[in-house]
Motif scaffolding. Structure first.
Motif, PDB file in Angstrom:
ATOM      1  N   ILE A 232       2.080  39.998  78.042  1.00  0.00           N
ATOM      2  CA  ILE A 232       3.486  39.951  78.457  1.00  0.00           C
ATOM      3  C   ILE A 232       4.373  39.790  77.224  1.00  0.00           C
ATOM      4  N   GLU A 233       3.948  38.897  76.339  1.00  0.00           N
ATOM      5  CA  GLU A 233       4.739  38.664  75.135  1.00  0.00           C
ATOM      6  C   GLU A 233       4.789  39.881  74.235  1.00  0.00           C
ATOM      7  N   LYS A 234       3.658  40.599  74.241  1.00  0.00           N
ATOM      8  CA  LYS A 234       3.630  41.823  73.430  1.00  0.00           C
ATOM      9  C   LYS A 234       4.425  42.952  74.070  1.00  0.00           C
ATOM     10  N   GLY A 235       4.837  42.715  75.325  1.00  0.00           N
ATOM     11  CA  GLY A 235       5.634  43.739  75.998  1.00  0.00           C
ATOM     12  C   GLY A 235       4.789  44.791  76.689  1.00  0.00           C
ATOM     13  N   ALA A 236       3.477  44.571  76.738  1.00  0.00           N
ATOM     14  CA  ALA A 236       2.610  45.556  77.381  1.00  0.00           C
ATOM     15  C   ALA A 236       2.666  45.408  78.903  1.00  0.00           C
ATOM     16  N   PHE A 237       2.830  44.171  79.364  1.00  0.00           N
ATOM     17  CA  PHE A 237       2.887  43.897  80.803  1.00  0.00           C
ATOM     18  C   PHE A 237       4.208  43.225  81.152  1.00  0.00           C
ATOM     19  N   TYR A 238       4.448  43.081  82.437  1.00  0.00           N
ATOM     20  CA  TYR A 238       5.672  42.396  82.833  1.00  0.00           C
ATOM     21  C   TYR A 238       5.427  41.554  84.079  1.00  0.00           C
ATOM     22  N   ARG A 239       6.313  40.569  84.268  1.00  0.00           N
ATOM     23  CA  ARG A 239       6.194  39.656  85.383  1.00  0.00           C
ATOM     24  C   ARG A 239       7.230  40.016  86.437  1.00  0.00           C
ATOM     25  N   LYS A 240       6.773  40.051  87.681  1.00  0.00           N
ATOM     26  CA  LYS A 240       7.732  40.302  88.758  1.00  0.00           C
ATOM     27  C   LYS A 240       8.388  38.988  89.170  1.00  0.00           C
ATOM     28  N   GLU A 241       9.432  39.110  89.995  1.00  0.00           N
ATOM     29  CA  GLU A 241      10.178  37.912  90.409  1.00  0.00           C
ATOM     30  C   GLU A 241       9.289  36.855  91.057  1.00  0.00           C
ATOM     31  N   ASP A 242       8.294  37.311  91.825  1.00  0.00           N
ATOM     32  CA  ASP A 242       7.438  36.339  92.523  1.00  0.00           C
ATOM     33  C   ASP A 242       6.409  35.703  91.595  1.00  0.00           C
ATOM     34  N   GLY A 243       6.378  36.115  90.340  1.00  0.00           N
ATOM     35  CA  GLY A 243       5.472  35.504  89.384  1.00  0.00           C
ATOM     36  C   GLY A 243       4.229  36.307  89.095  1.00  0.00           C
ATOM     37  N   SER A 244       3.952  37.354  89.880  1.00  0.00           N
ATOM     38  CA  SER A 244       2.762  38.173  89.634  1.00  0.00           C
ATOM     39  C   SER A 244       2.970  39.026  88.381  1.00  0.00           C
ATOM     40  N   VAL A 245       1.853  39.360  87.748  1.00  0.00           N
ATOM     41  CA  VAL A 245       1.924  40.115  86.497  1.00  0.00           C
ATOM     42  C   VAL A 245       1.348  41.515  86.691  1.00  0.00           C
ATOM     43  N   TRP A 246       2.034  42.515  86.150  1.00  0.00           N
ATOM     44  CA  TRP A 246       1.691  43.909  86.390  1.00  0.00           C
ATOM     45  C   TRP A 246       1.644  44.712  85.098  1.00  0.00           C
ATOM     46  N   CYS A 247       0.925  45.823  85.192  1.00  0.00           N
ATOM     47  CA  CYS A 247       0.938  46.779  84.089  1.00  0.00           C
ATOM     48  C   CYS A 247       1.455  48.099  84.643  1.00  0.00           C
ATOM     49  N   ASP A 248       2.448  48.632  83.997  1.00  0.00           N
ATOM     50  CA  ASP A 248       3.044  49.881  84.478  1.00  0.00           C
ATOM     51  C   ASP A 248       2.384  51.077  83.801  1.00  0.00           C
ATOM     52  N   LEU A 249       1.692  51.864  84.592  1.00  0.00           N
ATOM     53  CA  LEU A 249       1.005  53.022  84.022  1.00  0.00           C
ATOM     54  C   LEU A 249       1.603  54.332  84.530  1.00  0.00           C
ATOM     55  N   SER A 250       2.842  54.236  85.022  1.00  0.00           N
ATOM     56  CA  SER A 250       3.442  55.449  85.583  1.00  0.00           C
ATOM     57  C   SER A 250       3.697  56.500  84.504  1.00  0.00           C
ATOM     58  N   ASP A 251       3.772  56.055  83.245  1.00  0.00           N
ATOM     59  CA  ASP A 251       3.996  57.037  82.175  1.00  0.00           C
ATOM     60  C   ASP A 251       2.805  57.976  82.004  1.00  0.00           C
ATOM     61  N   VAL A 252       1.612  57.543  82.430  1.00  0.00           N
ATOM     62  CA  VAL A 252       0.464  58.454  82.333  1.00  0.00           C
ATOM     63  C   VAL A 252       0.052  58.958  83.716  1.00  0.00           C
ATOM     64  N   GLY A 253       0.974  58.895  84.651  1.00  0.00           N
ATOM     65  CA  GLY A 253       0.729  59.469  85.966  1.00  0.00           C
ATOM     66  C   GLY A 253      -0.028  58.567  86.915  1.00  0.00           C
ATOM     67  N   LEU A 254      -0.200  57.299  86.546  1.00  0.00           N
ATOM     68  CA  LEU A 254      -0.860  56.373  87.463  1.00  0.00           C
ATOM     69  C   LEU A 254       0.161  55.377  88.002  1.00  0.00           C
ATOM     70  N   ASP A 255      -0.334  54.467  88.834  1.00  0.00           N
ATOM     71  CA  ASP A 255       0.528  53.485  89.477  1.00  0.00           C
ATOM     72  C   ASP A 255       0.775  52.254  88.621  1.00  0.00           C
TER      73      ASP A 255
END
Length: 639
Positions: free
Chosen positions: A337-360
């Motif tokens: 998260i600190e490196k900016g690779a992942f992000y935290r949603k409002e509810d506190g869960s952590v996600w990785c956005d792979l939509s740039d490579v055509g995934l979810d």
RNA sequence: GGUCCGGUAGCUCAGCUGGAUAGAGCAACAGCCUUCUAAGCUGUAGGUCCUAGGUUCGAAUCCUAGCCGGAUCACCA
């Protein structure tokens, strides 16, 4: 340098001299000659006719003549329909077989100290249920692959990641707490993994019942579902209809949506599930009671797994436990998260956005902070690369997880691990039964322990009927039964292309005749029997065959096949396929049996010929043994 | 629906980096044990290589489209 390469060189030289053109290796094709034609190797001349500007037949003759003149090992050639068949001298083959006969590990490469290090993960069991047929395919593939990699000159570390934490474990624990009345493997006489598995099933039954109750009480909240009598059937019906050509009408779309929403709500809010979730939280907090129960039940399961692994004849160099690795993974996710690779949603869960490579988007940590599957895989990878200087990481995991590994690779890459991109997911197909997929609910799951036991019993019965183990103690005989049973099972599974789904018929499919492990083992036993007989008769078996004797068709086939073994090992190592080894071994055994049938060995009166055949037998025996070793299958001296 | 994988003899599977007449085993039928292990060997029968196009000297194999089957797209693992 092997003979194919030499021939290619000769061919290139011939083209240069005859037609004055340089060609590269890609333009020449040398293959093994079909069995029904004369010759040892075949050159395909079609690609060359543009250069020769002659017909395929003439071109073939030109080249054949040229090679024959310039290479003393080539004694003859013929051209059939544009294929140039080259025949090599018998003494070439006999010299070759003598060289091979000297080696104990013909076909294997030695792993040097600085050879690439390959870590192979396989098995990866969950500690909430015993191993079944699907795991068997996994274990056999993983074990065989590790041996093939070793024989291909790699340094290999076999590893296992034990799925010993997570919500599924809590389910078994909870059910044991609630309904177990303190039962243990000792008190019940049940194998630990089976006992724990029973409670997982129990949980599932009770959980399903709760879901149904919850749906009944909540269904009135959904006006579109007011006419629904049987919720389950309705949901299933709508889902199936959606897949048909007709599709759903507008009302049905709304209904399906409501059904799915309600179903999801019930699954999440069933009291048992809430309890299991809470238990998982407590476990991650190292709650004393939960933790000690967990440790106890895990020990039961490990003891059970050890028995199963031993039965299957597989082992590991280094075992990782997810209970150790998930926190590492969690830290890395937070770091990400600190490196900016992942992000935290409002509810506190952590996600990785792979939509740039055509995934979810992909979840990495739940909102309550607990880890998911992906989290622990990240941590495990990190620990492994810290522990070992890995050049290649191979995960033997079923093809239903193709997507998971695609994501894992990207996620690891995203947080800056250079090895993320080139991890290998060795993806294999599912094992199905003749009736279709195995379903625990329908009780069609084939248990690993039971299956092996059944096979051993069958092998024992058949073996005793044939009575060929005279002179063996019962302990020795029992070892042979085990060998045959496992040989049948392993070969049956490994001979199928790993990528493909396969059908396993427990009653009929495990045969001991034809293209089976026991057939190959039998061939090996037959060969050993010859040497016992030779010793009895006082016939000396030398170390080399005389090179001046003639060799017949069957003998020639055998030598050519054996000579090709190194190529087969290399290919199997390259594409990760035990099936290639299995097919080779079957061909070799079949050819040997034809030879055995047609050619007298100990009864041969010409001493030179007899010696040549004995050397051939010896080499076939060793090659069968070495090939089967790559499949993790032992071969008997008698059967 | 998106993505991925598969479709070869009645059944289970080979063959797929393009090559000759598509192969095994099982099941069926017919043979071979006074000789080295018959868990073997030999023979007979069994094919729209899912379909239609394309690429070329040549396609089960490569390309395109379609049909059929499976997997996956979860705050499951």
């Amino acid at each position: 340098m092997n003979i194919e390469m030499q021939l290619k060189g000769k061919l290139i030289a011939a083209v240069k001299e005859l037609y004055g053109q340089d060609i590269n290796e890609g333009q020449v094709q040398v293959q093994i000659t079909r069995k029904d034609l004369t010759g040892d190797f075949t050159i395909v001349v079609f690609p060359l006719i543009k250069i020769s500007k002659k017909s395929p037949e003439e071109t073939g003759k030109d080249i054949g003549e040229h090679i024959k003149r310039n290479d003393p090992t080539v004694v003859n050639y013929n051209v059939v329909k544009g294929f140039l068949n080259i025949e090599l001298a018998a003494d070439y083959w006999l010299t070759l077989i003598n060289e091979i006969a000297e080696q104990d590990r013909h076909g294997y490469l030695r792993a040097e100290d600085n050879a690439p290090l390959m870590m192979i993960e396989y098995s990866s069991p969950n500690t909430n249920k015993p191993l079944h047929l699907g795991h068997i395919r996994n274990n056999l593939l993983g074990y065989s692959l590790s041996r093939i990699a070793e024989a291909s000159g790699k340094r290999v570390i076999k590893t296992n990641i034990v799925n010993d934490r997570g919500i599924h474990i809590c389910k078994s624990m909870l059910a044991w707490k609630k309904w177990g009345k303190g039962v243990t493997p000792q008190s019940s006489g049940k194998k630990g993994d089976h006992l724990v598995g029973d409670f997982y099933v129990k949980f599932d039954q009770e959980y399903k019942a709760e879901i149904n109750t919850l749906i009944q009480t909540k269904i009135s909240d959904y006006p579109v579902l007011k006419d629904v009598i049987d919720f389950k059937t309705t949901l299933l019906g709508l889902k199936n209809k959606k897949k048909t050509k007709e599709g759903l009408n507008e009302q049905e779309i709304v209904q399906l949506k409501a059904c799915e929403e309600l179903n999801k709500y019930a699954e999440k809010n069933a009291p048992l599930m809430l309890e299991a979730r809470e238990m998982l939280l407590k476990w991650e907090d190292k709650d004393k009671e939960v933790y000690s129960d967990w440790e106890m039940m895990n020990q039961w399961v490990y003891a059970g797994f050890d028995v199963s692994y031993k039965k299957l004849g597989v082992d590991f160099d280094k075992i990782y436990y997810e209970s150790d690795t998930y926190t590492v993974g969690r830290d890395m996710v937070l770091d990400g998260i600190e490196k900016g690779a992942f992000y935290r949603k409002e509810d506190g869960s952590v996600w990785c956005d792979l939509s740039d490579v055509g995934l979810d988007e992909k979840l990495l940590l739940r909102k309550d902070g607990t880890s998911v599957y992906m989290t622990q895989d990240i941590g495990t990878a990190k620990l492994r690369y810290d522990d070992f200087d890995i050049d290649k990481m191979v995960y033997v995991v079923g093809n239903e997880q193709d997507y998971h590994f695609q994501v894992l690779s990207l996620v690891l890459d995203k947080i800056g691990f250079k090895w993320g991109k080139d991890l290998v997911h060795f993806s294999y197909g599912m094992v199905e039964l003749p009736q279709g997929k195995m379903k625990s609910r329908e009780g069609t799951v084939v248990d690993a322990d039971d299956l092996v036991d059944d096979m051993v019993n069958t092998a024992r019965d058949m073996s005793q009927q044939m009575g060929k183990l005279e002179g063996y103690t019962s302990k020795e005989a029992e070892e042979v039964y085990q060998m045959i049973a496992l040989g049948a099972l392993k070969y049956f599974i490994l001979k199928v292309d790993p990528k493909k789904n396969m059908v396993f018929n427990p009653e009929e499919s495990i045969d001991f005749n034809g293209n089976t492990g026991p057939f190959i083992q039998y061939t090996h036993a037959r060969i050993q029997s010859i040497f016992r007989k030779a010793a009895e008769k006082g016939i000396q078996v030398g170390t080399a065959a005389p090179t001046h004797v003639e060799i017949g068709e069957k003998e020639n086939n055998l030598i050519r096949t054996i000579a090709n073994f190194p190529n087969v090992v290399a290919e199997a190592g390259h594409v990760f396929s035990p099936a290639i080894i299995a097919n080779f071994t079957y061909d070799l055994a079949k050819e040997y049996n034809q030879f055995y049938h047609d050619c007298p060995i100990l009864f041969e009166e010409d001493e030179d010929k007899r010696m040549m055949r004995l050397i051939l037998c010896k080499t076939v025996g060793k090659t069968i043994k070495n090939a089967m070793w790559l499949l993790g299958i032992d071969v008997p001296e008698k059967m």
